[in-house]
Scaffold this motif. Structure first.
Motif, short mmCIF file in Angstrom:
data_model
loop_
_atom_site.label_atom_id
_atom_site.label_comp_id
_atom_site.label_asym_id
_atom_site.label_seq_id
_atom_site.Cartn_x
_atom_site.Cartn_y
_atom_site.Cartn_z
N THR A 1 44.48 53.01 42.68
CA THR A 1 43.71 52.85 43.92
C THR A 1 44.39 52.01 45.00
O THR A 1 44.05 52.14 46.16
CB THR A 1 42.36 52.16 43.61
N ARG B 1 26.49 48.72 35.81
CA ARG B 1 26.05 47.75 36.82
C ARG B 1 27.23 46.98 37.40
O ARG B 1 27.07 45.95 38.04
CB ARG B 1 24.99 46.81 36.23
N GLY B 2 28.43 47.47 37.16
CA GLY B 2 29.62 46.85 37.72
C GLY B 2 29.83 47.30 39.16
O GLY B 2 29.11 48.16 39.68
N GLY C 1 42.59 53.93 36.94
CA GLY C 1 42.59 54.53 38.27
C GLY C 1 43.65 53.92 39.19
O GLY C 1 43.86 52.72 39.19
N1 LIG Z 1 38.56 48.54 41.58
C1 LIG Z 1 39.65 49.21 41.39
O1 LIG Z 1 40.29 49.57 42.34
C2 LIG Z 1 40.10 49.57 39.98
C3 LIG Z 1 41.22 50.38 39.84
C4 LIG Z 1 41.60 50.76 38.56
C5 LIG Z 1 40.89 50.34 37.46
N2 LIG Z 1 39.83 49.53 37.61
C6 LIG Z 1 39.11 49.11 36.40
O2 LIG Z 1 37.80 49.63 36.43
C7 LIG Z 1 36.93 48.79 35.65
C8 LIG Z 1 35.69 48.47 36.45
O3 LIG Z 1 36.03 47.71 37.60
P1 LIG Z 1 34.87 46.95 38.41
O4 LIG Z 1 35.52 46.33 39.58
O5 LIG Z 1 33.69 47.81 38.59
O6 LIG Z 1 34.53 45.80 37.36
P2 LIG Z 1 33.17 44.97 37.20
O7 LIG Z 1 33.54 43.76 36.45
O8 LIG Z 1 32.47 44.83 38.50
O9 LIG Z 1 32.26 45.94 36.30
C9 LIG Z 1 32.45 46.11 34.94
C10 LIG Z 1 31.09 46.31 34.31
O10 LIG Z 1 31.29 46.65 32.95
C11 LIG Z 1 30.32 45.97 32.19
N3 LIG Z 1 30.83 45.92 30.82
C12 LIG Z 1 31.79 45.12 30.30
N4 LIG Z 1 32.02 45.43 29.01
C13 LIG Z 1 31.18 46.44 28.71
C14 LIG Z 1 30.94 47.17 27.53
N5 LIG Z 1 31.61 46.93 26.41
N6 LIG Z 1 29.99 48.15 27.57
C15 LIG Z 1 29.32 48.42 28.69
N7 LIG Z 1 29.51 47.74 29.87
C16 LIG Z 1 30.43 46.78 29.85
C17 LIG Z 1 30.16 44.62 32.87
O11 LIG Z 1 28.95 44.01 32.54
C18 LIG Z 1 30.23 45.05 34.33
O12 LIG Z 1 28.96 45.37 34.84
C19 LIG Z 1 37.78 47.58 35.26
O13 LIG Z 1 38.30 47.78 33.99
C20 LIG Z 1 38.91 47.62 36.28
O14 LIG Z 1 40.07 46.98 35.84
C21 LIG Z 1 39.42 49.13 38.84
#
Ligand SMILES: NC(=O)c1ccc[n+]([C@@H]2O[C@H](COP(=O)([O-])OP(=O)(O)OC[C@H]3O[C@@H](n4cnc5c(N)ncnc54)[C@H](O)[C@@H]3O)[C@@H](O)[C@H]2O)c1
Length: 410
Positions: free
Chosen positions: A235, A14-15, A233
């Motif tokens: 990005t 749900r992220g 990732g």
């Molecule tokens: N957006 C980008 O460009 C990018 C690039 C590289 C890496 N990332 C990484 O990708 C990940 C996701 O990014 P996002 O923007 O969707 O973040 P976000 O905060 O919107 O979503 C993360 C989701 O993970 C859930 N969560 C947290 N801990 C959990 C667990 N132990 N088990 C299950 N669910 C859990 C949270 O409730 C949330 O819904 C992050 O670690 C971020 O650093 C993002």
């Protein structure tokens, strides 16, 4: 296209990124948008037996008590990142997928992530019980949707760094950690990765969390015929950095300083506002220049949380370099993008390429996917163009020597 039925099980379902993956894939299936931003949608991949986006099924887990539709609407309201009417036209699919999102675990994830769960996660299970639960959820997804294969992608919040010890290096020692229920030596991401590999699911760590693909689990994947890859990732800022730094090197322009300032306002930014969680991200981002240049210029990456920006991330990089006669010059760039729209197509690419690798009987790390990651595991090459060539060579190899699964094209 491949005939097999494939599911993607998203951790952090749900992220922002996961929500965008599912909104995007549903919109593509309904013909509402093109697959712009997806590498595997380009001409170079057209004749590979990749799973069609329209055929992908989604499920996963999260820890926050909210719905997928709420996440999608919030993203749209705060960032306006989806096209007009897309959410309204994907409501049914999002609600259906939501029924397949189970409760995850926050074992040893630190206070910031535990706060997100606001008490909805049970942390009284043993490690073995937690692993069993995760495996059951993946199995249920597979049975309910009649899937041939499930790819697991970690899109959960960034965890604090895990200090790696001998028990994380060797599989036998790691298995003892699980048996002895030594919770302090693992994090939730370790359990998800272990469960996925034991289920035979290709596994992608899109996050910087280093507790996920520990060396012992890479060994397990290698031994079990499961392809895996990470970390983090690539990005935005690091993508540009890994494309630009080789240019300076090729012109013998010495980089003196490279300062990178990132501001973002989404939940990821909020979590990274905790110095413990941010340390994981900085560690991954900080190493890129030295790997490419062979020396370490003065360089610091800064990440600041600016809530009003929501999903729009801005990076401003200041590069100070030296040329002929020792003259000092500068290059500056700003990169502004929707964080989740940059990441989501890569998640779909990675899942499709992981399915391809599994179908070909590959196991362990997938170095051909290096260009998708800030810190590609098992790969010394950090220059973006050279990494992308690795993918091109892999694709050429498949074309010149297709195996049974490649020939089973629908
Ligand atoms: N957006 C980008 O460009 C990018 C690039 C590289 C890496 N990332 C990484 O990708 C990940 C996701 O990014 P996002 O923007 O969707 O973040 P976000 O905060 O919107 O979503 C993360 C989701 O993970 C859930 N969560 C947290 N801990 C959990 C667990 N132990 N088990 C299950 N669910 C859990 C949270 O409730 C949330 O819904 C992050 O670690 C971020 O650093 C993002």
């Amino acid at each position: 296209m491949s005939n097999s039925k494939v599911g993607i099980w998203l951790i952090g379902a749900r992220g922002s990124i996961a929500t965008t993956v599912m909104v995007g894939a549903t919109a593509i299936r309904q013909g509402l948008m093109e697959a712009g931003g997806m590498v595997t949608a380009t001409e170079a991949f057209v004749d590979l037996p990749l799973t069609a986006i329209a055929d992908l099924e989604f499920g996963g887990c999260d820890i926050r008590p909210r719905t997928l539709l709420e996440s999608a609407r919030q993203l749209q309201e705060e960032s306006g990142c989806f096209g007009q009417g897309i959410i309204d036209r994907t409501v049914d699919a999002l609600c259906e997928i939501d029924g397949r999102i189970s409760m995850g675990t926050t074992i040893n994830c630190g206070a910031t992530i535990e706060d997100l769960a606001s008490g909805s996660c049970r942390n009284d299970r043993t490690l073995l019980e937690d692993i069993e639960k995760i495996r059951q959820h993946i199995q249920q997804f597979k049975v309910d949707r009649g899937l041939d294969m499930v790819v697991v992608v970690n899109l959960a919040s960034t965890e604090p760094l895990l200090e790696l010890a001998e028990c994380h290096q060797r599989l036998a020692l790691f298995l003892n950690v699980i048996d002895r229920n030594e919770k302090a030596l693992v994090r939730a991401s370790t359990l998800y990765a272990y469960a996925a590999i034991r289920e035979g699911c290709p596994y992608i760590n899109f996050t910087p969390s280093n507790a996920a693909l520990i060396p012992a689990l890479v060994t397990l994947a290698q031994d079990s015929g499961v392809p895996v890859m990470g970390n983090d990732g690539k990005t935005g800022e690091t993508l540009v950095k890994s494309a630009l730094a080789p240019m300076f090197a090729s012109r013998n322009l010495e980089i003196l300083s490279w300062e990178g300032f990132n501001i973002l306002g989404n939940l990821d930014g909020k979590v990274l506002n905790d110095p413990d969680n941010c340390a994981s991200k900085l560690k991954v981002k900080d190493q890129v220049l030295e790997k490419i240049l062979g020396y370490a210029p003065h360089s610091k990456v800064h990440i600041n949380y600016v809530p009003s920006l929501a999903d729009q991330k801005t990076a401003w990089d200041f590069i100070h370099f030296k040329g002929f006669c020792g003259a000092k010059m500068t290059l500056q760039f700003t990169w502004q993008g929707y964080d989740s729209l940059l990441a989501a197509p890569l998640v779909l690419d990675l899942a499709r390429l992981a399915v391809l690798a599994k179908g070909r009987g590959e196991s362990g790390l997938m170095p051909q996917l290096a260009s998708f990651f800030k810190a590609p595991l098992g790969v010394a090459e950090y220059r973006h163009a050279a990494q992308f060539e690795m993918l091109g060579k892999y694709v050429d190899k498949i074309r010149s020597s297709p195996n049974e699964s490649d020939r089973a094209v629908g």
